[in-house]
Enzyme design. Structure first.
Site, PDB file in Angstrom:
ATOM      1  N   GLY A 272      10.506  -3.022   4.758  1.00 14.78           N
ATOM      2  CA  GLY A 272      10.373  -2.570   5.646  1.00 14.78           C
ATOM      3  C   GLY A 272      11.066  -0.667   5.217  1.00 14.78           C
TER       4      GLY A 272
ATOM      5  N   ASP B 135      -2.785  -0.497   7.514  1.00 13.42           N
ATOM      6  CA  ASP B 135      -2.046  -1.230   6.703  1.00 13.42           C
ATOM      7  C   ASP B 135      -2.892  -2.768   6.005  1.00 13.42           C
ATOM      8  OD1 ASP B 135      -0.727   0.908   6.249  1.00 13.42           O
ATOM      9  OD2 ASP B 135       1.641  -0.435   7.163  1.00 13.42           O
TER      10      ASP B 135
ATOM     11  N   SER C 283       8.449 -11.886  -2.375  1.00 11.84           N
ATOM     12  CA  SER C 283       6.849 -10.206  -2.514  1.00 11.84           C
ATOM     13  C   SER C 283       8.134  -9.653  -3.562  1.00 11.84           C
ATOM     14  CB  SER C 283       7.065  -9.414  -1.279  1.00 11.84           C
ATOM     15  OG  SER C 283       6.701  -8.647  -1.114  1.00 11.84           O
TER      16      SER C 283
ATOM     17  N   LYS D  65       0.750  -1.091  -0.426  1.00 11.75           N
ATOM     18  CA  LYS D  65       0.523   0.016  -0.025  1.00 11.75           C
ATOM     19  C   LYS D  65       0.505   1.682  -0.239  1.00 11.75           C
ATOM     20  CE  LYS D  65       1.335   1.726   3.516  1.00 11.75           C
ATOM     21  NZ  LYS D  65       2.454   1.434   5.057  1.00 11.75           N
TER      22      LYS D  65
ATOM     23  N   GLY E 285       8.379   1.310   3.624  1.00 12.01           N
ATOM     24  CA  GLY E 285       7.108   2.419   4.141  1.00 12.01           C
ATOM     25  C   GLY E 285       6.018   1.288   2.605  1.00 12.01           C
ATOM     26  N   LEU E 286       6.103   0.306   1.922  1.00 10.67           N
ATOM     27  CA  LEU E 286       4.940  -0.274   0.963  1.00 10.67           C
ATOM     28  C   LEU E 286       3.914  -0.896   1.881  1.00 10.67           C
ATOM     29  CD1 LEU E 286       7.045   0.160  -2.063  1.00 10.67           C
ATOM     30  CD2 LEU E 286       5.610   2.333  -1.171  1.00 10.67           C
TER      31      LEU E 286
ATOM     32  N   ASN F  71      13.433 -13.451   0.789  1.00  8.98           N
ATOM     33  CA  ASN F  71      13.390 -12.160   0.503  1.00  8.98           C
ATOM     34  C   ASN F  71      14.332 -11.052   1.689  1.00  8.98           C
ATOM     35  OD1 ASN F  71      10.038 -12.215  -0.401  1.00  8.98           O
ATOM     36  ND2 ASN F  71      11.712  -9.827  -1.973  1.00  8.98           N
TER      37      ASN F  71
ATOM     38  N   SER G  80       5.165  -4.245   3.187  1.00 10.99           N
ATOM     39  CA  SER G  80       5.403  -4.948   2.854  1.00 10.99           C
ATOM     40  C   SER G  80       5.318  -6.362   4.487  1.00 10.99           C
ATOM     41  CB  SER G  80       6.911  -5.219   3.594  1.00 10.99           C
ATOM     42  OG  SER G  80       7.752  -5.278   3.973  1.00 10.99           O
ATOM     43  N   SER G  81       5.011  -5.743   5.923  1.00 13.29           N
ATOM     44  CA  SER G  81       4.902  -5.910   6.518  1.00 13.29           C
ATOM     45  C   SER G  81       3.563  -7.184   6.999  1.00 13.29           C
ATOM     46  CB  SER G  81       5.214  -5.815   8.504  1.00 13.29           C
ATOM     47  OG  SER G  81       3.971  -4.531   8.039  1.00 13.29           O
TER      48      SER G  81
HETATM   49  N1  LIG Z   1       8.265 -11.068   2.350  1.00 16.27           N
HETATM   50  C1  LIG Z   1       9.334 -10.863   3.723  1.00 16.27           C
HETATM   51  N2  LIG Z   1       9.993 -12.172   3.919  1.00 16.27           N
HETATM   52  C2  LIG Z   1       9.848 -11.882   5.011  1.00 16.27           C
HETATM   53  N3  LIG Z   1       9.184 -10.786   5.771  1.00 16.27           N
HETATM   54  C3  LIG Z   1       8.731  -9.923   5.723  1.00 16.27           C
HETATM   55  C4  LIG Z   1       8.380  -9.991   4.394  1.00 16.27           C
HETATM   56  N4  LIG Z   1       8.014  -8.418   3.965  1.00 16.27           N
HETATM   57  C5  LIG Z   1       7.833  -7.962   5.442  1.00 16.27           C
HETATM   58  N5  LIG Z   1       8.157  -9.309   6.122  1.00 16.27           N
HETATM   59  C6  LIG Z   1       8.103  -8.281   7.810  1.00 16.27           C
HETATM   60  O1  LIG Z   1       8.034  -7.036   7.968  1.00 16.27           O
HETATM   61  C7  LIG Z   1       9.090  -6.170   8.587  1.00 16.27           C
HETATM   62  C8  LIG Z   1       9.085  -5.407   7.739  1.00 16.27           C
HETATM   63  O2  LIG Z   1       7.887  -4.521   8.707  1.00 16.27           O
HETATM   64  P1  LIG Z   1       7.814  -3.023   8.778  1.00 16.27           P
HETATM   65  O3  LIG Z   1       8.719  -2.376   9.480  1.00 16.27           O
HETATM   66  O4  LIG Z   1       6.424  -2.456   9.375  1.00 16.27           O
HETATM   67  O5  LIG Z   1       7.912  -2.849   6.927  1.00 16.27           O
HETATM   68  P2  LIG Z   1       7.333  -2.349   5.703  1.00 16.27           P
HETATM   69  O6  LIG Z   1       7.612  -0.275   5.186  1.00 16.27           O
HETATM   70  O7  LIG Z   1       8.020  -2.723   4.488  1.00 16.27           O
HETATM   71  O8  LIG Z   1       5.789  -2.658   5.911  1.00 16.27           O
HETATM   72  C9  LIG Z   1      10.939  -7.338   8.177  1.00 16.27           C
HETATM   73  O9  LIG Z   1      11.509  -6.627   8.938  1.00 16.27           O
HETATM   74  C10 LIG Z   1       9.778  -8.534   8.347  1.00 16.27           C
HETATM   75  O10 LIG Z   1      10.214  -9.004   9.356  1.00 16.27           O
HETATM   76  C1  LIG Z   2       3.352   5.060  10.415  1.00 15.78           C
HETATM   77  C2  LIG Z   2       2.454   4.095  10.172  1.00 15.78           C
HETATM   78  O1  LIG Z   2       1.217   4.646   9.670  1.00 15.78           O
HETATM   79  C3  LIG Z   2       2.077   2.779   9.143  1.00 15.78           C
HETATM   80  C4  LIG Z   2       2.940   2.560   8.827  1.00 15.78           C
HETATM   81  O2  LIG Z   2       3.250   1.714   7.387  1.00 15.78           O
HETATM   82  P1  LIG Z   2       5.075   1.020   6.987  1.00 15.78           P
HETATM   83  O3  LIG Z   2       5.103  -0.153   7.583  1.00 15.78           O
HETATM   84  O4  LIG Z   2       6.005   1.746   6.869  1.00 15.78           O
HETATM   85  O5  LIG Z   2       4.178   0.569   6.030  1.00 15.78           O
HETATM   86  C5  LIG Z   2       1.628   2.512  11.164  1.00 15.78           C
HETATM   87  C6  LIG Z   2       0.614   2.124  11.673  1.00 15.78           C
HETATM   88  O6  LIG Z   2      -0.420   3.433  10.884  1.00 15.78           O
HETATM   89  O7  LIG Z   2       0.405   1.319  12.072  1.00 15.78           O
HETATM   90 MG   LIG Z   3       4.611  -2.104   8.220  1.00 22.74          MG
END
Ligand SMILES: Nc1ncnc2c1ncn2[C@@H]1O[C@H](COP(=O)(O)OP(=O)(O)O)[C@@H](O)[C@H]1O
Ligand SMILES: C[C@@](O)(CCOP(=O)(O)O)CC(=O)O
Ligand SMILES: [Mg+2]
Length: 392
Positions: free
Chosen positions: A137, A199, A132, A10, A139-140, A52, A142-143
């Site tokens: 990590g 998200d 993926s 997203k 901001g899009l 990944n 991925s978690s």
């Molecule tokens: N494809 C993937 N494979 C394994 N872990 C993933 C994957 N995508 C996301 N993660 C998990 O999500 C975490 C990143 O989350 P976060 O800091 O919220 O960043 P984002 O903005 O990408 O959501 C990674 O540290 C990992 O634990």
């Molecule tokens: C900062 C926040 O608003 C979005 C976080 O997004 P991302 O994990 O950086 O993709 C946190 C949340 O809404 O849970």
């Molecule tokens: Mg996240």
């Protein structure tokens, strides 16, 4: 049992961080997805393959059995983490408070959902592989895409929701999607600490939505927006950034709370403008307002303490071409979005992309509004994703 599910990443247009504190956010799904393949086996083991992040894990069912919770939340929506299960899992995986390792967080989220859903039964032998298109990590979301895929696949495997593939005309019903969303939120809680839920809602339902205090309002009609996505490649952790904003609010409540209120008003104004753009002729003035909102919000995010010099560079470089940018997601590095006007010529876009690449950033024009969580027949999966998932 062998199936593939996927969920989109997203972009948050407005409202990141403020949404954690009960303010509105506007978010949209991307056409970049996370794919998960789940295969049942008879090996007596659980394999988790995460190419990944270069993590390949394996556990014996016997050792996992020791960790099973007394209660199990299968089939019902859940709102809170089981603190005792989290504690046992952290000890098992070797996670300390300071340790925010990517692999540990992904492992904890998987084991938590797996054990919660199968805890009261025989644990099944499984191979789960996740790949993926999203940068991890950055901001899009991925978690959230990862958590939505885990929730959907494991709920299917546990029989809590149907496997819609057997009926090609049907996807999951609202109730199933709500269950997926609620388990994905558990995964987000493990990875993020204090997620708003925006998200995982976008990952589950796709499209564009307004998220306010846990309520998800899909925005049916939205204009087609052209957006440039830039990944500064500066690593950051959502968990750390969200905690930092909380500290700043606690330290200066009377200074930061009005900033959050202002972000809320930005999201509402943006939604109003987007809705006007669907029912009256789109004018330059609509775009002027959208651009100003982007600039104001980017300043607010800097005030919250989630900016980064690389994001300042993005804003400055795009502005020299008359384009407006802001960070998206948690900030502190990661990705930014740049709004392109309908009349923005492809030469301007190409030159901007090149300028940003010269700074070492990844940059591409993206389409938005991809579908939410889906189950795939093998032939409907992108060749690249299938090829990678087939290796495990
Ligand atoms: N494809 C993937 N494979 C394994 N872990 C993933 C994957 N995508 C996301 N993660 C998990 O999500 C975490 C990143 O989350 P976060 O800091 O919220 O960043 P984002 O903005 O990408 O959501 C990674 O540290 C990992 O634990
Ligand atoms: C900062 C926040 O608003 C979005 C976080 O997004 P991302 O994990 O950086 O993709 C946190 C949340 O809404 O849970
Ligand atoms: Mg996240």
């Amino acid at each position: 049992m062998d199936y593939i599910v996927s969920a989109p990443g997203k972009a948050i247009l407005h409202g990141e961080h403020a949404v954690v504190h009960g303010k509105a956010a506007l978010a949209v799904s991307l056409n970049l997805r996370t794919y998960l393949r789940l295969k049942a086996s008879t090996t007596g083991k659980v394999y988790l393959n995460l190419p990944n992040i270069d993590a390949f894990l394996c556990w014996d069912l016997a050792e996992l059995k020791q960790l099973t919770p007394y209660t199990c939340g299968k089939k019902k929506e859940v709102k809170h983490l089981d603190a005792e299960l989290v504690r046992r899992l952290r000890e098992f995986v070797g996670v300390t408070n300071e340790n925010l390792d990517t692999c540990n967080m992904a492992t904890l989220a998987f084991l938590y959902i797996y054990l919660s859903l199968f805890g009261s039964e025989e644990l099944p032998s499984l191979t789960v592989s996740v790949w993926s298109e999203l940068p991890t990590g950055a901001g899009l979301g991925s978690s959230a895409a990862y958590s939505v895929c885990l929730a959907a696949a494991l709920l299917c495997a546990s029989g809590a929701i149907p496997t819609p593939l057997w009926d090609p005309t049907a996807g999951w019903c609202q109730e199933d999607l709500e269950l997926i969303n609620s388990w994905a939120f558990q995964g987000e809680m493990i990875i993020h600490g204090n997620p708003s839920g925006v998200d995982n809602a976008v990952g589950t339902w796709g499209g564009m939505l307004r998220f306010l205090a846990g309520k998800i309002i899909p925005l049916g009609r939205v204009p087609l927006l052209r957006i440039l996505l830039t990944n500064t490649k500066i690593p950051r952790s959502t968990k750390v950034l969200v905690a930092g904003v909380k500290d700043r609010i606690n330290k200066f409540p009377s200074i930061i709370t009005p900033v959050l209120d202002s972000v809320d008003a930005i999201s509402c104004t943006c939604e109003k403008v987007l809705s006007e753009m669907t029912c009256e002729p789109i004018t330059g003035e609509h775009y002027n307002i959208l651009e100003e909102l982007i600039d104001i919000n980017q300043h607010h995010l800097n005030v919250m303490g989630v900016g980064h010099p690389a994001l300042d560079t993005l804003c400055r470089v795009t502005l020299t071409r008359g384009l407006h940018s802001k960070l998206t997601g948690a900030g502190g590095g990661g990705c930014g979005i740049t709004l392109l006007r309908p009349e923005t010529d492809s030469f301007v876009v190409q030159s901007t992309v090149q300028d940003l690449r010269d700074y070492g950033f990844d940059c591409w024009e993206t389409s938005i509004g991809g579908p939410g969580v889906q189950q795939h027949a093998p032939l409907s999966v992108k060749v690249e994703a299938l090829e990678i998932l087939n290796r495990y």
